[in-house]
Motif scaffolding. Structure first.
Motif, mmCIF file in Angstrom:
data_model
loop_
_atom_site.group_PDB
_atom_site.id
_atom_site.type_symbol
_atom_site.label_atom_id
_atom_site.label_comp_id
_atom_site.label_asym_id
_atom_site.label_seq_id
_atom_site.Cartn_x
_atom_site.Cartn_y
_atom_site.Cartn_z
ATOM 1 N N THR A 163 0.728 -1.083 -0.001
ATOM 2 C CA THR A 163 -0.098 0.085 0.023
ATOM 3 C C THR A 163 0.655 1.269 0.049
ATOM 4 O O THR A 163 0.513 2.131 -0.706
ATOM 5 N N PHE A 164 2.073 1.251 0.831
ATOM 6 C CA PHE A 164 2.728 2.536 0.793
ATOM 7 C C PHE A 164 3.544 2.648 -0.742
ATOM 8 O O PHE A 164 3.556 3.771 -1.269
ATOM 9 N N PHE A 165 3.805 1.393 -1.181
ATOM 10 C CA PHE A 165 4.337 1.584 -2.449
ATOM 11 C C PHE A 165 3.475 2.091 -3.739
ATOM 12 O O PHE A 165 3.728 3.068 -4.237
ATOM 13 N N LEU A 166 2.171 1.585 -3.689
ATOM 14 C CA LEU A 166 1.257 2.081 -4.540
ATOM 15 C C LEU A 166 0.889 3.557 -4.358
ATOM 16 O O LEU A 166 0.991 4.236 -5.449
ATOM 17 N N LEU A 167 0.729 4.047 -3.079
ATOM 18 C CA LEU A 167 0.490 5.451 -2.978
ATOM 19 C C LEU A 167 1.904 6.326 -3.250
ATOM 20 O O LEU A 167 1.604 7.383 -3.918
ATOM 21 N N PHE A 168 2.805 5.966 -2.630
ATOM 22 C CA PHE A 168 3.904 6.767 -3.172
ATOM 23 C C PHE A 168 4.193 6.721 -4.616
ATOM 24 O O PHE A 168 4.569 7.913 -5.090
ATOM 25 N N SER A 169 4.203 5.548 -5.437
ATOM 26 C CA SER A 169 4.268 5.580 -7.003
ATOM 27 C C SER A 169 3.367 6.622 -7.577
ATOM 28 O O SER A 169 3.665 7.204 -8.731
ATOM 29 N N ALA A 170 2.002 6.303 -7.237
ATOM 30 C CA ALA A 170 0.989 7.087 -7.789
ATOM 31 C C ALA A 170 1.002 8.533 -7.561
ATOM 32 O O ALA A 170 0.759 9.257 -8.688
ATOM 33 N N ILE A 171 1.420 9.014 -6.265
ATOM 34 C CA ILE A 171 1.210 10.361 -5.928
ATOM 35 C C ILE A 171 2.746 11.359 -6.357
ATOM 36 O O ILE A 171 2.500 12.457 -6.777
ATOM 37 N N ALA A 172 3.704 10.586 -6.373
ATOM 38 C CA ALA A 172 5.012 11.196 -6.627
ATOM 39 C C ALA A 172 5.142 12.074 -7.838
ATOM 40 O O ALA A 172 4.544 11.834 -9.009
ATOM 41 N N SER A 173 5.692 13.486 -7.621
ATOM 42 C CA SER A 173 5.979 14.163 -8.466
ATOM 43 C C SER A 173 6.573 13.738 -9.731
ATOM 44 O O SER A 173 6.739 13.963 -11.041
ATOM 45 N N GLY A 174 7.727 12.822 -9.247
ATOM 46 C CA GLY A 174 8.919 12.310 -10.341
ATOM 47 C C GLY A 174 8.065 11.298 -11.346
ATOM 48 O O GLY A 174 8.448 11.249 -12.556
ATOM 49 N N MET A 175 6.934 10.577 -10.861
ATOM 50 C CA MET A 175 6.086 9.716 -11.545
ATOM 51 C C MET A 175 5.207 10.496 -12.290
ATOM 52 O O MET A 175 5.059 10.147 -13.611
ATOM 53 N N PHE A 176 4.845 11.630 -12.151
ATOM 54 C CA PHE A 176 3.950 12.409 -12.840
ATOM 55 C C PHE A 176 4.638 13.101 -14.092
ATOM 56 O O PHE A 176 4.318 12.866 -15.079
ATOM 57 N N LEU A 225 17.665 9.703 -14.020
ATOM 58 C CA LEU A 225 17.295 8.894 -12.869
ATOM 59 C C LEU A 225 16.088 8.227 -12.873
ATOM 60 O O LEU A 225 15.371 7.497 -11.989
ATOM 61 N N PHE A 226 15.199 8.545 -14.095
ATOM 62 C CA PHE A 226 13.878 7.847 -14.306
ATOM 63 C C PHE A 226 14.055 6.424 -13.922
ATOM 64 O O PHE A 226 12.982 5.887 -13.322
ATOM 65 N N PRO A 227 14.800 5.481 -14.478
ATOM 66 C CA PRO A 227 14.548 3.995 -14.311
ATOM 67 C C PRO A 227 14.738 3.673 -12.947
ATOM 68 O O PRO A 227 14.229 2.598 -12.657
ATOM 69 N N ILE A 228 15.405 4.267 -11.992
ATOM 70 C CA ILE A 228 15.446 4.004 -10.569
ATOM 71 C C ILE A 228 14.031 4.501 -10.014
ATOM 72 O O ILE A 228 14.065 4.165 -8.478
ATOM 73 N N TYR A 229 13.373 5.078 -10.384
ATOM 74 C CA TYR A 229 12.072 5.662 -9.701
ATOM 75 C C TYR A 229 11.194 4.480 -9.130
ATOM 76 O O TYR A 229 10.964 4.753 -7.815
ATOM 77 N N PRO A 230 11.088 3.432 -9.600
ATOM 78 C CA PRO A 230 10.359 2.388 -9.108
ATOM 79 C C PRO A 230 11.172 1.828 -7.756
ATOM 80 O O PRO A 230 10.519 1.495 -6.752
ATOM 81 N N MET A 231 12.652 1.900 -7.906
ATOM 82 C CA MET A 231 13.185 1.455 -6.743
ATOM 83 C C MET A 231 13.092 2.447 -5.372
ATOM 84 O O MET A 231 13.087 1.777 -4.258
ATOM 85 N N ILE A 232 13.050 3.656 -5.739
ATOM 86 C CA ILE A 232 12.800 4.632 -4.801
ATOM 87 C C ILE A 232 11.380 4.385 -4.067
ATOM 88 O O ILE A 232 11.551 4.291 -2.834
ATOM 89 N N ALA A 233 10.396 4.283 -4.774
ATOM 90 C CA ALA A 233 9.274 3.983 -4.149
ATOM 91 C C ALA A 233 9.207 2.474 -3.542
ATOM 92 O O ALA A 233 8.581 2.711 -2.364
ATOM 93 N N TYR A 234 9.722 1.551 -3.739
ATOM 94 C CA TYR A 234 9.984 0.242 -3.320
ATOM 95 C C TYR A 234 10.764 0.351 -2.034
ATOM 96 O O TYR A 234 10.222 -0.167 -0.838
ATOM 97 N N LEU A 235 11.865 0.900 -2.081
ATOM 98 C CA LEU A 235 12.852 1.097 -0.970
ATOM 99 C C LEU A 235 12.128 2.088 0.205
ATOM 100 O O LEU A 235 12.199 1.528 1.344
ATOM 101 N N GLY A 236 11.503 3.142 -0.029
ATOM 102 C CA GLY A 236 10.891 3.867 0.591
ATOM 103 C C GLY A 236 9.647 3.196 1.329
ATOM 104 O O GLY A 236 9.535 3.402 2.562
ATOM 105 N N ALA A 237 9.054 2.384 0.662
ATOM 106 C CA ALA A 237 7.775 1.608 1.269
ATOM 107 C C ALA A 237 8.467 0.768 2.119
ATOM 108 O O ALA A 237 7.769 0.555 3.301
#
Length: 587
Positions: A151-164, A348-360
């Motif tokens: 759930t943390f990953f889902l919301l981090f990834s969905a809302i992050a400005s980097g993902m926008f 840095l785009f390719p590691i954005y999923p890792m940031i969301a995962y590690l933050g979660a």
């Protein structure tokens, strides 16, 4: 006399073996997700999909064209094939990536006559592609870690400005980012072949440096598993390389008229040529530090500092090895690109999923630890909601700042298209085959692509004039894009070696057109005008048609510039006018 029928024993085979002293074979323990210490709710599958699609559709509709590479790659697709750059030139070669998207854009060109609809239709396809990758990774994290982590990953990834910014960009680094999501998902689910295949597609078709992101799979299969898995890795890798590399090599070689392997060309130019990306500017390490904070705010330090908490949280111990490997790969990418002199946000785009995962994983471990120390769930739930509310507030504020400060440039091109439609009947184009020239000067890099440049302008009486883009000389001294060499077929265009192209970012003066030949002009009005970059609002040669607010380049750095705060941002941020001009001599 018939014999009595033997009564059938109702015991199971396992019970019979136990009764006669044969121990049943021990089953392999099934890895179960850790117990949750966070919220009692888990979004349904439908809700998760709608959340991700909703945010990605917003990105497709509202995101700016933030990179000039995105502009001139998308300009080559479908009906908008106008301008190319050195990366698409025959000398360098990066075509198969374009072809994949061209296959999706072609049906849209059959439906829509306005090329802007093709552009946004392509973006909607990108948004679905990205949302699918996010959803797969979310499900894998829930299955292998815990639903709180997911759930943390889902919301981090969905809302992050980097993902926008990144999720709907037409860039190889975005393509690599989404394939990294699929690879991570497959790796966590033990679908190792698909993990290898996703990494191979990302590396060959997207961006060759994305091979670094396959490190967890390589290290795990070669060094942490049995010999059978090592053999499987080589089989998977060879099969995936042939499956992806052969058609890519054939297609690129066919369209460029010579043997070419694009990933190798990119590596040779950027690493070995001696005049690589540093020609396009260098930045200090602080550039990436600021960029990561703006796009992910406090999730970045959480991603860096999660190791101790995750290790202490024994509930996640079964997945620690994969966590360590992904964390190590994240650090490796950071080290490589932080030390590279030429820096761009898209790297840095390719590691954005890792940031969301590690933050979660950090947030989930912290929530679990608080719950254990407090002997209850009240504090852990409060922590969960506090993290999400703060992150959502900062991310939405940043995204609004990006849209409000910088969307004026793309909106002015919408105004230009609308003007051409509204102006039908005001001009007589019959007998005049001179193209209508739309010029850009110092703002050339904000040209959103040829999707926003009409093929022709109509006078409403059946007569049309072609519309073309022209470059005015400015203080910029690097190489500018140029139109593709005309040809009867696509291969004629791609095999021709155009004049005036170089790989040293040298200025090519044949790009410039005289100001007197411009029928329309788009520019940012600034009071610090120079002879090369005048303020056209003061010119008697042009009249302003439309203007939009745009953040002034000299606006002082402040929290109100980086994040939108109602009332305060308007007061503290200096704006300029992004203007569409028309020549007074246009008839």
């Amino acid at each position: 006399m018939p014999l009595p029928r033997r009564r059938r024993d109702s015991r199971t085979f396992a019970e019979l073996k136990k009764d006669v002293g044969i121990s049943p074979k021990a089953k392999k323990p099934v890895e179960e997700p850790a117990p949750d210490e966070g919220p009692d709710w888990l979004p349904s599958t439908t809700a998760c999909g709608l959340i991700l699609l909703g945010f990605r559709f917003c990105s497709a509709a509202l995101n700016n064209v933030t990179d000039c590479d995105e502009c001139f790659m998308s300009s080559y697709m479908a009906a908008a094939s106008k301008h190319g750059n050195t990366r698409l030139s025959t000398l360098f070669g990066l075509f198969f990536y374009i072809f994949i998207h061209f296959a999706k854009a072609a049906p849209l060109s059959w439906i829509f006559s306005d090329k802007r609809f093709i552009f946004y239709g392509m973006r909607q396809i990108f948004s679905i592609f990205t949302a699918t990758g996010e959803f797969c990774l979310y499900r894998s994290i829930c299955a292998r870690f815990s639903r709180t982590t997911g759930t943390f990953f889902l919301l981090f990834s969905a809302i992050a400005s980097g993902m926008f910014i990144s999720s709907t960009a037409f860039l190889p680094s975005t393509f690599a980012m989404v394939l990294n999501m699929f690879a991570m998902s497959a790796y966590l689910d033990e679908n190792l072949f698909f993990a290898v295949l996703s990494t191979c597609i990302s590396t060959f078709v997207g961006w060759p440096f994305a091979a670094v992101l396959g490190a967890p799979i390589v290290i795990d299969m070669l060094f942490l598993r049995k010999n059978k898995q090592r053999i499987a890795f080589f089989v998977y890798a060879i099969f995936a390389a042939l499956l992806v590399g052969v058609p890519m090599y054939y297609y690129d070689s066919h369209h460029y008229g010579k043997s070419i392997f694009a990933p190798l060309n990119i590596v040779l130019y950027n690493v070995i040529s001696g005049h690589g990306p540093e020609l396009y500017g260098v930045e200090p390490m602080s550039y990436y530090v600021k960029n990561l904070f703006l796009n992910w705010n406090f999730i970045v330090p959480m991603a860096f500092c999660g190791l101790p908490l995750v290790w202490l949280n024994r509930a996640q111990e079964r997945a620690l090895v994969k966590y360590y490997l992904i964390l190590g790969t994240f650090f490796a990418w950071i080290a490589i690109f932080f030390l590279t002199p030429h820096k761009e946000e898209r790297f840095l785009f390719p590691i954005y999923p890792m940031i969301a995962y590690l933050g979660a994983t950090f947030a989930s471990a912290a929530t679990s630890l608080v719950s254990k120390l407090s002997s209850g769930k009240i504090l852990s739930k409060a922590q969960f909601y506090a993290i999400m509310i703060l992150f959502a507030t900062l991310s939405v504020s940043r995204t609004l700042a990006i849209f409000r400060n910088y969307s004026g440039s793309i909106q002015i091109y919408h105004s230009m298209n609308d003007y051409f439609i509204a102006a039908r009947g005001k001009f007589d184009y019959c007998g005049n085959d001179v193209p209508i020239r739309v010029c850009v000067g110092k703002e050339w890099y904000r040209f959103p692509s040829s999707f926003f440049l009409p093929e022709a302008a109509s006078d409403g009486n059946g007569c049309t004039r072609k519309v073309e883009l022209g470059y005015l000389k400015s203080s910029f001294r690097g190489i500018l894009p140029r139109p593709w060499t005309p040809g009867k077929t696509l291969r004629d265009m791609t095999t021709a070696i155009p004049d005036g192209m170089n790989d040293e970012n040298r200025e090519e003066t044949d790009r410039y057109v005289p100001l007197s030949t411009c029928h329309y002009l788009i520019d940012l009005d600034r009071e610090d005008a120079t002879e090369e970059e005048p303020n056209f609002r003061k010119s008697k040669q042009f009249v302003a048609l439309h203007s939009n607010k745009f953040l002034h380049p000299n606006s002082p750095p402040s929290i109100y510039r980086s994040f939108y705060v109602p009332q305060l941002s308007e007061h503290h941020c200096k704006t300029a006018s992004y203007t569409l001009y028309k020549s007074r001599q246009l008839q």
